[in-house]
Design an enzyme around this catalytic site. Structure first.
Site, PDB file in Angstrom:
ATOM      1  NE  ARG A  28      -6.250 -12.290   4.513  1.00 57.60           N
ATOM      2  CZ  ARG A  28      -6.951 -11.163   4.611  1.00 57.60           C
ATOM      3  NH1 ARG A  28      -6.834 -10.193   3.696  1.00 57.60           N
ATOM      4  NH2 ARG A  28      -7.766 -10.976   5.620  1.00 57.60           N
ATOM      5  CE1 TYR A  54      -9.219  -3.195   0.558  1.00 59.18           C
ATOM      6  CE2 TYR A  54      -8.395  -1.137  -0.374  1.00 59.18           C
ATOM      7  CZ  TYR A  54      -8.186  -2.312   0.345  1.00 59.18           C
ATOM      8  OH  TYR A  54      -6.925  -2.605   0.839  1.00 59.18           O
ATOM      9  CG  PHE A  97     -13.367   1.391   7.271  1.00 56.15           C
ATOM     10  CD1 PHE A  97     -12.886   0.821   6.105  1.00 56.15           C
ATOM     11  CD2 PHE A  97     -14.034   0.578   8.182  1.00 56.15           C
ATOM     12  CE1 PHE A  97     -13.060  -0.533   5.837  1.00 56.15           C
ATOM     13  CE2 PHE A  97     -14.221  -0.783   7.926  1.00 56.15           C
ATOM     14  CZ  PHE A  97     -13.726  -1.340   6.743  1.00 56.15           C
ATOM     15  NE  ARG A 100      -2.267  -5.934   6.940  1.00 54.76           N
ATOM     16  CZ  ARG A 100      -3.409  -6.461   6.499  1.00 54.76           C
ATOM     17  NH1 ARG A 100      -3.971  -7.457   7.150  1.00 54.76           N
ATOM     18  NH2 ARG A 100      -3.980  -5.996   5.401  1.00 54.76           N
ATOM     19  CE  LYS A 132      -3.855  -2.306   2.339  1.00 54.22           C
ATOM     20  NZ  LYS A 132      -4.823  -2.253   3.465  1.00 54.22           N
ATOM     21  CG  HIS A 180      -5.085  -6.025  -0.669  1.00 55.06           C
ATOM     22  ND1 HIS A 180      -6.290  -6.197  -0.038  1.00 55.06           N
ATOM     23  CD2 HIS A 180      -5.139  -6.790  -1.776  1.00 55.06           C
ATOM     24  CE1 HIS A 180      -7.037  -7.021  -0.745  1.00 55.06           C
ATOM     25  NE2 HIS A 180      -6.355  -7.397  -1.815  1.00 55.06           N
ATOM     26  CD  GLU A 237      -8.682  -8.760  -4.034  1.00 50.19           C
ATOM     27  OE1 GLU A 237      -7.542  -9.172  -3.757  1.00 50.19           O
ATOM     28  OE2 GLU A 237      -9.566  -8.557  -3.179  1.00 50.19           O
ATOM     29  CG  ASN A 251      -3.576  -2.523   6.932  1.00 56.12           C
ATOM     30  OD1 ASN A 251      -3.444  -2.087   5.794  1.00 56.12           O
ATOM     31  ND2 ASN A 251      -4.622  -3.224   7.295  1.00 56.12           N
ATOM     32  CB  THR A 271      -7.290  -6.336   9.550  1.00 56.08           C
ATOM     33  OG1 THR A 271      -7.738  -7.469   8.810  1.00 56.08           O
ATOM     34  CG2 THR A 271      -7.659  -5.048   8.835  1.00 56.08           C
TER      35      THR A 271
HETATM   36  P1  RTP Z   1      -6.926  -5.779   2.962  1.00 56.19           P
HETATM   37  O1  RTP Z   1      -8.251  -6.071   2.282  1.00 56.19           O
HETATM   38  O2  RTP Z   1      -6.457  -4.375   2.756  1.00 56.19           O
HETATM   39  O3  RTP Z   1      -5.918  -6.826   2.651  1.00 56.19           O
HETATM   40  O4  RTP Z   1      -7.146  -5.909   4.544  1.00 56.19           O
HETATM   41  P2  RTP Z   1      -7.912  -7.048   5.324  1.00 56.19           P
HETATM   42  O5  RTP Z   1      -8.474  -8.060   4.373  1.00 56.19           O
HETATM   43  O6  RTP Z   1      -6.988  -7.542   6.391  1.00 56.19           O
HETATM   44  O7  RTP Z   1      -9.075  -6.234   6.014  1.00 56.19           O
HETATM   45  P3  RTP Z   1     -10.502  -5.811   5.419  1.00 56.19           P
HETATM   46  O8  RTP Z   1     -11.534  -6.174   6.425  1.00 56.19           O
HETATM   47  O9  RTP Z   1     -10.662  -6.317   4.015  1.00 56.19           O
HETATM   48  O10 RTP Z   1     -10.404  -4.222   5.399  1.00 56.19           O
HETATM   49  C1  RTP Z   1      -9.810  -3.543   4.325  1.00 56.19           C
HETATM   50  C2  RTP Z   1      -8.977  -2.402   4.855  1.00 56.19           C
HETATM   51  O11 RTP Z   1      -9.839  -1.433   5.426  1.00 56.19           O
HETATM   52  C3  RTP Z   1      -9.177  -0.783   6.483  1.00 56.19           C
HETATM   53  N1  RTP Z   1      -9.978  -0.875   7.682  1.00 56.19           N
HETATM   54  N2  RTP Z   1     -10.160   0.117   8.490  1.00 56.19           N
HETATM   55  N3  RTP Z   1     -11.057   1.790  10.610  1.00 56.19           N
HETATM   56  C4  RTP Z   1     -11.354   0.514  10.621  1.00 56.19           C
HETATM   57  O12 RTP Z   1     -11.969   0.008  11.517  1.00 56.19           O
HETATM   58  C5  RTP Z   1     -10.942  -0.309   9.492  1.00 56.19           C
HETATM   59  N4  RTP Z   1     -11.237  -1.575   9.301  1.00 56.19           N
HETATM   60  C6  RTP Z   1     -10.619  -1.947   8.138  1.00 56.19           C
HETATM   61  C7  RTP Z   1      -7.849  -1.492   6.735  1.00 56.19           C
HETATM   62  O13 RTP Z   1      -6.806  -0.688   6.176  1.00 56.19           O
HETATM   63  C8  RTP Z   1      -8.023  -2.792   5.981  1.00 56.19           C
HETATM   64  O14 RTP Z   1      -6.788  -3.274   5.497  1.00 56.19           O
HETATM   65 MG    MG Z   2      -9.659  -7.532   2.715  1.00 56.82          MG
END
Ligand code: RTP
Ligand code: MG
Length: 148
Positions: free
Chosen positions: A85, A49, A57, A102, A9, A115, A126, A112, A91
């Protein structure tokens, strides 16, 4: 061979972590089949996303991911989706185990570092959002025989 979409990122790129992150997946034994430094458009970010578009968010997430260059990659290997992962960590970096990307480099959930696709379906979706087939390389079976 299983493939996944991984992306350093904008925070990871600006902090100079591309090499460190690529190196971890290389050393694990995964193969890089495509990569590019690019700036994501708002439209692509909203598609990528899309599953989060109702979340509070979402606006900040789209703004952040389009704020500077990202390093988009496709990696392949046995169980690469799940293992990548695990190598990324939770996350929220505050919950991510030390030794994960992370856990070692991140501080806040909004920035973080990396992705990674979370399922076979999201990996396929994707990869095709970010790469044309012609941008992905193939390796000979001979090279794989050193690993499997
Ligand atoms: P990513 O998609 O970026 O790989 O991350 P992830 O699967 O671990 O988490 P995901 O639930 O898909 O969330 C995507 C991105 O959104 C941001 N986020 N912010 N403020 C918050 O509570 C919050 N929750 C998620 C994070 O940057 C996350 O990577
Ligand atoms: Mg995700």
């Amino acid at each position: 061979m299983e493939k996944t979409f991984l992306m350093v990122k904008p925070d990871g790129v600006q902090r100079g972590l591309i090499g460190e992150i690529v190196s971890r997946f290389e050393k694990k034994g995964f193969q890089l089949v495509g990569a590019k430094l690019m700036t994501i458009s708002k439209e692509l970010a909203e598609q990528h996303y899309g599953e989060h578009k109702e979340r509070p968010f979402f606006g900040d997430l789209v703004e952040f991911i389009t704020s500077g260059p990202v390093f988009a990659m496709v990696w392949q290997g046995e169980n690469v989706i799940h293992t990548a992962r695990q190598m990324m960590g939770s996350t929220n970096p505050k919950d991510a185990v030390q030794g994960t990307i992370r856990g070692d480099f991140g501080l806040t959930v909004g920035k973080n570092i990396i992705h990674g696709s979370d399922s076979t379906e999201s990996a396929e979706r994707e990869i095709s959002l970010f790469f044309k087939d012609a941008e992905l390389e193939e390796y000979s079976k001979l090279i794989n025989s050193w690993i499997y």
